[in-house]
Design a protein around this motif. Sequence first.
Motif, mmCIF file in Angstrom:
data_model
loop_
_atom_site.group_PDB
_atom_site.id
_atom_site.type_symbol
_atom_site.label_atom_id
_atom_site.label_comp_id
_atom_site.label_asym_id
_atom_site.label_seq_id
_atom_site.Cartn_x
_atom_site.Cartn_y
_atom_site.Cartn_z
ATOM 1 N N HIS A 114 0.818 -1.215 0.000
ATOM 2 C CA HIS A 114 0.000 0.000 0.000
ATOM 3 C C HIS A 114 0.856 1.272 0.000
ATOM 4 N N MET A 115 1.973 1.243 0.746
ATOM 5 C CA MET A 115 2.827 2.428 0.844
ATOM 6 C C MET A 115 3.576 2.690 -0.467
ATOM 7 N N GLN A 116 4.014 1.624 -1.129
ATOM 8 C CA GLN A 116 4.630 1.787 -2.453
ATOM 9 C C GLN A 116 3.609 2.370 -3.433
ATOM 10 N N ALA A 117 2.366 1.955 -3.285
ATOM 11 C CA ALA A 117 1.312 2.413 -4.202
ATOM 12 C C ALA A 117 1.087 3.919 -4.092
ATOM 13 N N HIS A 118 1.104 4.450 -2.863
ATOM 14 C CA HIS A 118 0.958 5.908 -2.700
ATOM 15 C C HIS A 118 2.068 6.639 -3.457
ATOM 16 N N ILE A 119 3.265 6.062 -3.447
ATOM 17 C CA ILE A 119 4.407 6.686 -4.120
ATOM 18 C C ILE A 119 4.296 6.548 -5.638
ATOM 19 N N PRO A 135 16.442 9.763 -9.255
ATOM 20 C CA PRO A 135 15.854 9.510 -7.941
ATOM 21 C C PRO A 135 15.006 10.702 -7.490
ATOM 22 N N PHE A 136 14.035 10.460 -6.604
ATOM 23 C CA PHE A 136 13.269 11.550 -6.010
ATOM 24 C C PHE A 136 12.928 11.195 -4.563
ATOM 25 N N TYR A 154 11.395 2.082 -9.490
ATOM 26 C CA TYR A 154 10.019 1.699 -9.154
ATOM 27 C C TYR A 154 9.958 0.836 -7.895
ATOM 28 N N PHE A 155 10.912 -0.057 -7.707
ATOM 29 C CA PHE A 155 10.850 -0.961 -6.559
ATOM 30 C C PHE A 155 12.105 -0.918 -5.694
ATOM 31 N N GLU A 156 12.906 0.139 -5.873
ATOM 32 C CA GLU A 156 14.065 0.328 -4.995
ATOM 33 C C GLU A 156 13.817 1.589 -4.174
ATOM 34 N N ALA A 333 -0.575 -14.427 1.954
ATOM 35 C CA ALA A 333 -1.432 -14.012 3.067
ATOM 36 C C ALA A 333 -1.327 -12.498 3.283
ATOM 37 N N ALA A 334 -2.399 -11.897 3.758
ATOM 38 C CA ALA A 334 -2.408 -10.463 4.069
ATOM 39 C C ALA A 334 -1.427 -10.175 5.211
ATOM 40 N N LYS A 335 -0.858 -8.956 5.209
ATOM 41 C CA LYS A 335 0.077 -8.556 6.264
ATOM 42 C C LYS A 335 -0.325 -7.196 6.805
ATOM 43 N N ALA A 336 -0.719 -7.153 8.098
ATOM 44 C CA ALA A 336 -1.136 -5.880 8.707
ATOM 45 C C ALA A 336 0.041 -4.903 8.778
ATOM 46 N N ARG A 337 1.226 -5.433 9.079
ATOM 47 C CA ARG A 337 2.457 -4.612 9.102
ATOM 48 C C ARG A 337 3.317 -5.039 7.915
ATOM 49 N N PHE A 338 3.645 -4.086 7.073
ATOM 50 C CA PHE A 338 4.295 -4.431 5.811
ATOM 51 C C PHE A 338 5.162 -3.246 5.403
ATOM 52 N N SER A 339 6.468 -3.328 5.649
ATOM 53 C CA SER A 339 7.333 -2.193 5.356
ATOM 54 C C SER A 339 7.693 -2.159 3.871
ATOM 55 N N ILE A 340 8.133 -0.994 3.409
ATOM 56 C CA ILE A 340 8.498 -0.810 1.999
ATOM 57 C C ILE A 340 9.736 -1.655 1.694
#
Length: 340
Positions: A114-119, A135-136, A154-156, A333-340
């Motif tokens: 979700h956090m990558q998606a906002h970016i 980079p930005f 995109y994914f780094e 499986a879904a993950k409630a805590r999921f870091s970038i």
Amino acid sequence: MNSQDIFILAIESSCDDTSAAVLHNDKVLSNVVANQHIHEAYGGVVPELASRAHQQNIVPVVHQALAKANIDKNSLSAIAFTRGPGLMGSLLVGTSFAKSLSLGLGVPLIEVNHMQAHILAHFIEDPEMAKPEFPFLAVTISGGHTQIVRVMDYFEMEVIGETIDDAVGEAFDKSAKILGLPYPGGPLIDKNAAQGDPKTFEFPIPKVGGLDFSFSGFKTSVLYFIQKEVEKDPDFIEHHMNDICASIQDTIIRILMKKIKKAVKETGIRKVAIGGGVSANSGIRKAMQDAEKELGWQTFIPKFEYTTDNAAMIGIVGYHKYLKGDFTDETIAAKARFSI
């Protein structure tokens, strides 16, 4: 269907909005969001009620997204969904639905952070939006998150600053609650602030090291200030609502901008993209645009519809993962805590 015809159905259910979108490559054909107004009575999101509402909303929302895009489900190339972070009950609804649909249609399944998606929402093809070059720096500000991220590709991505306690959206909403404003209060503070003087009242700026943020002390200072003033004048809030809101908003913006400016100076990256629900705040948008003029930054601000939780941003991540062949399987499986 040639290689340029990739159709992604995206599903977002991390908190209290059920959303589905259809993308043709990096272009959004539909982006449907069903809000859950049931939480307004409780002054915040109730997880159990949120997951039940997702169960009611998800089929009609997906159906509407496909109909608006004028796409048959059998033309879909893949299903992308939010794996996390978020409320576990809410995530489970979207994850289960996406897995079932992927299995039923025999198309690949793509998990999205979700956090990558906002970016990556900044990379949706839209004539009204400029895309940042790598980079930005990405500044993600929402009800549950406050992060500064160095984005190399995109994914780094690397989180270089984040809140050590509460998120900026929570600071807005809790301050609004103290003032007796209904939930969600952040947009109401923004609205009232436009009519007020931001220099009327002073709130402390928390001292936090590095590029991290803290908002819990700020919320406490607002509470004590209001309690003290209301003791002296029971109608204090009513008489000074606009000035209080303007002062609260100004302080939060100064907390954010201080760290963003520090991040730009330390990294030497002068391209800054904001995202997340709080990036819809007019004061924050103006502060970013002012910094662009004064300090020579490039500032990237998404359209309003791509700031709050929405499936289009899940879809753009799904598209870029599809190009890489980065798929998952039904054991995910879904993950409630999921870091970038």
